[in-house]
Design a protein around this motif. Structure first.
Motif, PDB file in Angstrom:
ATOM      1  N   ALA A  41      14.890  -9.192 -13.584  1.00  0.00           N
ATOM      2  CA  ALA A  41      13.630  -9.620 -14.208  1.00  0.00           C
ATOM      3  C   ALA A  41      13.674 -11.121 -14.496  1.00  0.00           C
ATOM      4  O   ALA A  41      12.709 -11.847 -14.202  1.00  0.00           O
ATOM      5  N   LEU A  57      13.615  -4.391 -21.533  1.00  0.00           N
ATOM      6  CA  LEU A  57      15.044  -4.351 -21.239  1.00  0.00           C
ATOM      7  C   LEU A  57      15.868  -5.048 -22.311  1.00  0.00           C
ATOM      8  O   LEU A  57      16.977  -4.624 -22.621  1.00  0.00           O
ATOM      9  N   ALA A  92       8.781  -6.250 -18.323  1.00  0.00           N
ATOM     10  CA  ALA A  92      10.058  -5.585 -18.041  1.00  0.00           C
ATOM     11  C   ALA A  92      11.177  -6.235 -18.850  1.00  0.00           C
ATOM     12  O   ALA A  92      12.011  -5.541 -19.443  1.00  0.00           O
ATOM     13  N   ALA A 131      10.770  -0.396 -16.711  1.00  0.00           N
ATOM     14  CA  ALA A 131      11.058  -1.702 -16.115  1.00  0.00           C
ATOM     15  C   ALA A 131      10.791  -1.676 -14.612  1.00  0.00           C
ATOM     16  O   ALA A 131      10.154  -2.592 -14.076  1.00  0.00           O
TER      17      ALA A 131
END
Length: 186
Positions: free
Chosen positions: A142, A122, A118, A106
């Motif tokens: 993000a 995640l 990312a 990420a």
């Protein structure tokens, strides 16, 4: 020999490098000692030596996520984007709960401005541990960056939900960004 080498690797991975090095002469040429040597080379910016040993370990069918993870780290130092993604994905495939690989992938994606990638990684990590504050914080960030490009009510609320979850666990790292998103809802 294997027990000693695995103990050396455990020491090494937990930051007790001196204890690891004391055991290594008793377990030369084992997987764990070879991995330690490769990681040492990586940490000393000798990525060619590290990659050479890591590739050998991989070719010898040592399917350990750490091999792929450290290959990704070496490729990061060499700016080889294609290999970085392949190696991180392989590390995650081999060990789906390897949170350090998710985190570092990420962060690498953040550096490249690929916040959508990312976020995908995640989210996958969060499904495995919904109380991981590091993952929640990175996921918020993000989402925050993605909202900056595409403001919509749903995306803002989603990002704020991750912030709230991290706050509830006592560890939120982006209060200014959260305030900015909260203002967007007003």
């Amino acid at each position: 020999k294997d027990v000693i080498s695995n103990l050396a690797l455990s020491y090494y991975m937990t930051g007790q490098k001196d204890q690891a090095r004391e055991l290594m002469p008793h377990a030369q040429n084992t997987f764990a000692c070879r991995l330690i040597n490769a990681i040492d080379a990586y940490e000393n910016n000798d990525t060619e030596t590290a990659l050479s040993e890591l590739r050998k370990l991989s070719e010898e069918k040592f399917d350990y996520a750490f091999v792929d993870y450290y290959m990704a780290k070496c490729y990061e130092k060499q700016n080889n984007d294609t290999k970085i993604k392949d190696c991180y994905n392989s590390a995650i495939d081999k060990n789906p709960i390897f949170f350090r690989a998710y985190r570092d992938f990420a962060k690498y994606s953040f550096e490249k401005g690929d916040f959508a990638e990312a976020k995908r990684k995640l989210r996958k990590a969060l499904k495995l541990d919904e109380n991981n504050t590091e993952i929640l914080n990175l996921l918020f960030y993000a989402c925050y960056k993605l909202v900056k490009d595409n403001v919509c009510d749903y995306n803002v609320r989603e990002a704020l939900g991750f912030a709230q979850a991290a706050e509830n666990l006592g560890s939120f790292e982006y209060p200014d960004e959260k305030s900015e998103l909260s203002e967007l809802l007003k």
